[in-house]
Design a protein around this motif. Structure first.
Motif, short mmCIF file in Angstrom:
data_model
loop_
_atom_site.label_atom_id
_atom_site.label_comp_id
_atom_site.label_asym_id
_atom_site.label_seq_id
_atom_site.Cartn_x
_atom_site.Cartn_y
_atom_site.Cartn_z
N LEU A 133 0.83 -1.21 0.00
CA LEU A 133 0.00 0.00 0.00
C LEU A 133 0.86 1.26 0.00
O LEU A 133 0.50 2.27 -0.63
CB LEU A 133 -0.94 -0.01 1.20
N ARG A 134 2.00 1.22 0.69
CA ARG A 134 2.90 2.38 0.67
C ARG A 134 3.41 2.63 -0.74
O ARG A 134 3.52 3.78 -1.18
CB ARG A 134 4.07 2.16 1.63
N ARG A 135 3.72 1.57 -1.45
CA ARG A 135 4.19 1.73 -2.82
C ARG A 135 3.07 2.24 -3.73
O ARG A 135 3.28 3.07 -4.60
CB ARG A 135 4.73 0.39 -3.34
N ALA A 136 1.86 1.72 -3.51
CA ALA A 136 0.72 2.15 -4.32
C ALA A 136 0.38 3.61 -4.09
O ALA A 136 -0.21 4.26 -4.95
CB ALA A 136 -0.49 1.27 -4.02
N ASP A 137 0.77 4.13 -2.94
CA ASP A 137 0.46 5.53 -2.64
C ASP A 137 1.27 6.49 -3.50
O ASP A 137 1.06 7.70 -3.45
CB ASP A 137 0.70 5.81 -1.15
N ARG A 138 2.20 5.95 -4.30
CA ARG A 138 2.94 6.80 -5.24
C ARG A 138 2.16 7.01 -6.54
O ARG A 138 2.52 7.86 -7.34
CB ARG A 138 4.31 6.17 -5.56
N TRP A 139 1.11 6.20 -6.77
CA TRP A 139 0.36 6.33 -8.02
C TRP A 139 -0.32 7.70 -8.08
O TRP A 139 -0.86 8.19 -7.11
CB TRP A 139 -0.73 5.28 -8.13
#
Length: 295
Positions: free
Chosen positions: A134-140
């Motif tokens: 989810l932390r990585r997806a928050d870069r989208w």
């Protein structure tokens, strides 16, 4: 890291787009379709592909600019790029600079548990670090979705700060625009007679099984039952390509010419275009194949 930090002090290159697909496995899927479209409608943009090794790079179209994951050049382009296009998350150590734009295309229409939906599914999330995901997806910044259904699932599973764009799946444009030639190329490569009816069997990975595979069909019996004038093509889920599911029968059947094993075909669209009918379970491939209006 010092080299990357040095380039991060320079202004963003507003004409630089960094692409990756399927964990840096080459020019594939939706990112490839976006790349080709950008070449036509925005030729000023410079596209650079991230690949995992030189063997993968050798499979890129001639003249494609690329960098190897983790290399010095990788650090340079990811520090300077304005745009990022990927169908999976970028590595956690990639720092998103202010002003950079991340476009996430996804790989499919979601029918399995994904993202936050995995939190109460311990069997399905085996090996997944959901908070890190989810932390990585928050870069989208932008999430390209195939449908309203997909939009609702992705927004629930990834409650992050992005905007959904209901674009459809760019990779499927070729299914509605290509003639019979693309399918004919696949048949020719695999020695399938032009007058044969091709039946594609494409099961998905079982996320509730540690092996990922559940044998639902006797492939030899199915191929025999189809009879003369038919060819059975089998395409396993990419995550099963190197696993026991392939070695326990499929490889031998392909060696004997009973079936055609299309698991390693890099371009799924070519396989779909060659097929006259699809047999599947809950693989999201069914949504792609529906564009062909075939059984």
């Amino acid at each position: 890291r010092g080299w990357t930090a040095l380039h991060a002090r320079r202004p963003l290159d507003h004409d630089l787009v960094v692409y990756s697909a399927s964990s840096h496995r080459g020019m594939l899927g939706d990112p490839a379709a976006v790349y080709r479209a950008a070449e036509e409608i925005a030729p000023r943009l410079r596209g650079v592909w991230v690949v995992r090794d030189e063997e993968t790079a050798a499979g890129l179209p001639e003249g494609t600019e690329y960098v190897l994951l983790g290399s010095r050049r990788y650090g340079e382009v990811t520090a300077r790029a304005k745009f990022f296009v990927n169908d999976v998350n970028w590595p956690g150590e990639l720092a998103k600079r202010p002003g950079a734009v991340h476009i996430h295309t996804h790989q499919c229409t979601p029918l399995k548990y994904v993202g936050a939906d995995l939190l109460d599914r311990p069997g399905a999330r085996l090996g997944f670090d959901v908070p890190r995901m989810l932390r990585r997806a928050d870069r989208w910044d932008h999430s390209l979705v195939a449908s309203r259904y997909a939009e609702l699932v992705w927004e629930r599973a990834y409650p992050c700060h992005f905007a959904s764009a209901r674009t459809g799946s760019p990779r499927n444009d070729v299914l509605v625009r290509s003639g019979a030639l693309r399918g004919a190329d696949f048949r020719l490569r695999h020695g399938i007679p032009a007058d044969h009816t091709v039946v594609l069997y494409a099961p998905t990975r079982r996320d509730y099984q540690r092996s990922g595979q559940v044998d639902r069909l006797d492939l030899a019996r199915l191929a025999a039952g189809l009879g003369a004038g038919h060819t059975l093509v089998v395409r396993l889920h990419p995550t099963l390509a190197a696993g026991p599911a392939r070695g326990m029968g499929l490889a031998e059947l392909a060696r004997r010419g009973v079936v055609v094993d299309a698991t390693d075909e890099p371009d799924t669209a070519e396989v779909l275009l060659a097929a006259d009918a699809l047999v599947t379970d809950y693989s999201s491939l069914m949504f792609d194949y529906a564009n062909l209006d075939r059984p």
